[in-house]
Design a protein around this motif. Sequence first.
Motif, PDB file in Angstrom:
ATOM      1  N   ARG A  13       0.856  -1.194   0.000  1.00  0.00           N
ATOM      2  CA  ARG A  13       0.000   0.000   0.000  1.00  0.00           C
ATOM      3  C   ARG A  13       0.888   1.238   0.000  1.00  0.00           C
ATOM      4  N   LEU A  14       0.592   2.147  -0.934  1.00  0.00           N
ATOM      5  CA  LEU A  14       1.356   3.382  -1.048  1.00  0.00           C
ATOM      6  C   LEU A  14       0.391   4.562  -1.100  1.00  0.00           C
ATOM      7  N   PRO A  15       0.741   5.693  -0.488  1.00  0.00           N
ATOM      8  CA  PRO A  15      -0.152   6.861  -0.513  1.00  0.00           C
ATOM      9  C   PRO A  15      -0.215   7.537  -1.873  1.00  0.00           C
ATOM     10  N   ALA A  16       0.758   7.240  -2.753  1.00  0.00           N
ATOM     11  CA  ALA A  16       0.779   7.840  -4.084  1.00  0.00           C
ATOM     12  C   ALA A  16       1.465   6.873  -5.039  1.00  0.00           C
ATOM     13  N   ILE A  17       1.128   6.991  -6.326  1.00  0.00           N
ATOM     14  CA  ILE A  17       1.755   6.145  -7.337  1.00  0.00           C
ATOM     15  C   ILE A  17       3.246   6.447  -7.372  1.00  0.00           C
ATOM     16  N   PRO A  18       4.096   5.429  -7.274  1.00  0.00           N
ATOM     17  CA  PRO A  18       5.541   5.681  -7.206  1.00  0.00           C
ATOM     18  C   PRO A  18       6.100   6.123  -8.552  1.00  0.00           C
ATOM     19  N   ALA A  19       7.222   6.813  -8.505  1.00  0.00           N
ATOM     20  CA  ALA A  19       7.881   7.272  -9.727  1.00  0.00           C
ATOM     21  C   ALA A  19       8.735   6.181 -10.354  1.00  0.00           C
ATOM     22  N   ALA A  20       8.983   5.100  -9.615  1.00  0.00           N
ATOM     23  CA  ALA A  20       9.771   3.985 -10.129  1.00  0.00           C
ATOM     24  C   ALA A  20       8.896   2.732 -10.170  1.00  0.00           C
ATOM     25  N   GLU A  21       9.379   1.701 -10.855  1.00  0.00           N
ATOM     26  CA  GLU A  21       8.615   0.477 -10.998  1.00  0.00           C
ATOM     27  C   GLU A  21       8.503  -0.260  -9.664  1.00  0.00           C
ATOM     28  N   ILE A  22       7.454  -1.069  -9.544  1.00  0.00           N
ATOM     29  CA  ILE A  22       7.257  -1.927  -8.390  1.00  0.00           C
ATOM     30  C   ILE A  22       7.806  -3.303  -8.741  1.00  0.00           C
ATOM     31  N   VAL A  23       8.737  -3.796  -7.942  1.00  0.00           N
ATOM     32  CA  VAL A  23       9.410  -5.061  -8.238  1.00  0.00           C
ATOM     33  C   VAL A  23       9.075  -6.083  -7.154  1.00  0.00           C
ATOM     34  N   LEU A  24       8.628  -7.268  -7.583  1.00  0.00           N
ATOM     35  CA  LEU A  24       8.409  -8.396  -6.688  1.00  0.00           C
ATOM     36  C   LEU A  24       9.343  -9.522  -7.101  1.00  0.00           C
ATOM     37  N   GLU A  25       9.928 -10.208  -6.129  1.00  0.00           N
ATOM     38  CA  GLU A  25      10.800 -11.337  -6.407  1.00  0.00           C
ATOM     39  C   GLU A  25      10.376 -12.523  -5.544  1.00  0.00           C
ATOM     40  N   VAL A  26      10.421 -13.717  -6.151  1.00  0.00           N
ATOM     41  CA  VAL A  26       9.997 -14.949  -5.494  1.00  0.00           C
ATOM     42  C   VAL A  26      11.178 -15.907  -5.462  1.00  0.00           C
ATOM     43  N   THR A  27      11.501 -16.413  -4.278  1.00  0.00           N
ATOM     44  CA  THR A  27      12.565 -17.398  -4.117  1.00  0.00           C
ATOM     45  C   THR A  27      11.940 -18.754  -3.841  1.00  0.00           C
ATOM     46  N   LEU A  28      12.389 -19.774  -4.588  1.00  0.00           N
ATOM     47  CA  LEU A  28      11.781 -21.102  -4.525  1.00  0.00           C
ATOM     48  C   LEU A  28      12.774 -22.136  -4.017  1.00  0.00           C
ATOM     49  N   ALA A  29      12.245 -23.229  -3.457  1.00  0.00           N
ATOM     50  CA  ALA A  29      13.095 -24.298  -2.934  1.00  0.00           C
ATOM     51  C   ALA A  29      13.744 -25.099  -4.060  1.00  0.00           C
ATOM     52  N   ALA A  30      13.035 -25.326  -5.160  1.00  0.00           N
ATOM     53  CA  ALA A  30      13.561 -26.094  -6.296  1.00  0.00           C
ATOM     54  C   ALA A  30      13.274 -25.332  -7.579  1.00  0.00           C
ATOM     55  N   PRO A  31      13.950 -24.224  -7.791  1.00  0.00           N
ATOM     56  CA  PRO A  31      13.574 -23.325  -8.891  1.00  0.00           C
ATOM     57  C   PRO A  31      13.856 -23.857 -10.281  1.00  0.00           C
ATOM     58  N   LEU A  32      14.840 -24.745 -10.435  1.00  0.00           N
ATOM     59  CA  LEU A  32      15.261 -25.145 -11.779  1.00  0.00           C
ATOM     60  C   LEU A  32      14.661 -26.472 -12.218  1.00  0.00           C
ATOM     61  N   GLU A  33      13.708 -26.981 -11.501  1.00  0.00           N
ATOM     62  CA  GLU A  33      13.019 -28.198 -11.932  1.00  0.00           C
ATOM     63  C   GLU A  33      12.148 -27.908 -13.151  1.00  0.00           C
ATOM     64  N   SER A  34      12.170 -28.815 -14.127  1.00  0.00           N
ATOM     65  CA  SER A  34      11.248 -28.702 -15.256  1.00  0.00           C
ATOM     66  C   SER A  34       9.860 -29.128 -14.780  1.00  0.00           C
ATOM     67  N   ARG A  35       8.842 -28.456 -15.266  1.00  0.00           N
ATOM     68  CA  ARG A  35       7.482 -28.762 -14.827  1.00  0.00           C
ATOM     69  C   ARG A  35       6.471 -28.343 -15.876  1.00  0.00           C
ATOM     70  N   CYS A  36       5.263 -28.862 -15.699  1.00  0.00           N
ATOM     71  CA  CYS A  36       4.172 -28.541 -16.628  1.00  0.00           C
ATOM     72  C   CYS A  36       2.884 -28.397 -15.835  1.00  0.00           C
ATOM     73  N   TRP A  37       2.114 -27.389 -16.187  1.00  0.00           N
ATOM     74  CA  TRP A  37       0.811 -27.131 -15.569  1.00  0.00           C
ATOM     75  C   TRP A  37      -0.272 -27.301 -16.631  1.00  0.00           C
ATOM     76  N   VAL A  38      -1.388 -27.893 -16.243  1.00  0.00           N
ATOM     77  CA  VAL A  38      -2.551 -28.001 -17.124  1.00  0.00           C
ATOM     78  C   VAL A  38      -3.755 -27.504 -16.334  1.00  0.00           C
ATOM     79  N   ALA A  39      -4.486 -26.568 -16.912  1.00  0.00           N
ATOM     80  CA  ALA A  39      -5.639 -25.981 -16.226  1.00  0.00           C
ATOM     81  C   ALA A  39      -6.877 -26.095 -17.114  1.00  0.00           C
ATOM     82  N   GLN A  40      -7.976 -26.488 -16.507  1.00  0.00           N
ATOM     83  CA  GLN A  40      -9.255 -26.576 -17.209  1.00  0.00           C
ATOM     84  C   GLN A  40     -10.027 -25.289 -16.980  1.00  0.00           C
TER      85      GLN A  40
END
Length: 297
Positions: free
Chosen positions: A207-234
């Motif tokens: 939450r910010l009181p005003a729109i920032p002048a710079a980009e908003i950056v989010l980063e996610v750290t994973l336990a097994a980031p380099l595993e190959s995987r596939c998702w299927v969604a209906q």
Amino acid sequence: PLRRVDVDVSVVDASARVRIVQVFSNTCASALDVAYAFPLLPGATVCGLTADIGGVQVTGAVLPKREAREAFDAAQAQRRAACLLEQRGPEVLQLQLGLLPRGAEARVSLELAMELESKGDGTLRLAIPAIVGSRYPLLPAASEAEREELECMALAARGPGAPAALSLAADFQMHCAVLGVFSPSHEADFACSPAFDDPTRAMAALRLPAIPAAEIVLEVTLAAPLESRCWVAQGADGDDGPDGPTAALAVLYPDAAHVQRLFQRSPQGQHSPSPKEIIFLVDRSGSMDGRSIRHAA
């Protein structure tokens, strides 16, 4: 007249669905035409646009630029509520609202799809720009289209004018345990909460009181980031059948040594190897079900 911006981010592995709601209000004594320019997320695809303009519901449709402008102008001439969203540069969208009544509020919802960036070690990064930086062209615009683009860039660089609050809510669903979600750009205003019943899920808020002048950056750290995987969604029920469309997402991290052998340079004096083409084949026949696919793997 921009009062606030609400950003809702739904992340599934390396893909994100971003919903941006912009709320405008008319505090003038008469109906108001609104023009507002803002950044286009890098690599983003616009999936939908809806608006509530003073209680009138508007649903966006994709049209060629000239037809869209003609339809917007016709609606304005007939004193009807209208909304026009145009891409006015490689990274800028311009939103126009026609005839926002005095004292009324407009809510514009924009749906976007985009990919998260891999930082190489498997950490995923999502950057959401807020304001376009000012541009200083060395030469005057050579065409009407270039002139309009420069004007739109200048409008976007000014931002919303009066401070407009920004809130962001993010939901993360990953293939493995989430070790952490943080914001290197807004660490002091960022909060993250893991899903205690599911280590592959996490939620975050900003939450910010005003729109920032710079980009908003989010980063996610994973336990097994380099595993190959596939998702299927209906998907939900729709025009594609009783069960709706099916979508698949594959995330692959090829072995670095193998890739280097594929694209290594030839020794000096030898002919360079022919270009390599990598083809992904999806077999939907079902012939590899069960034991066959396990042997192939």
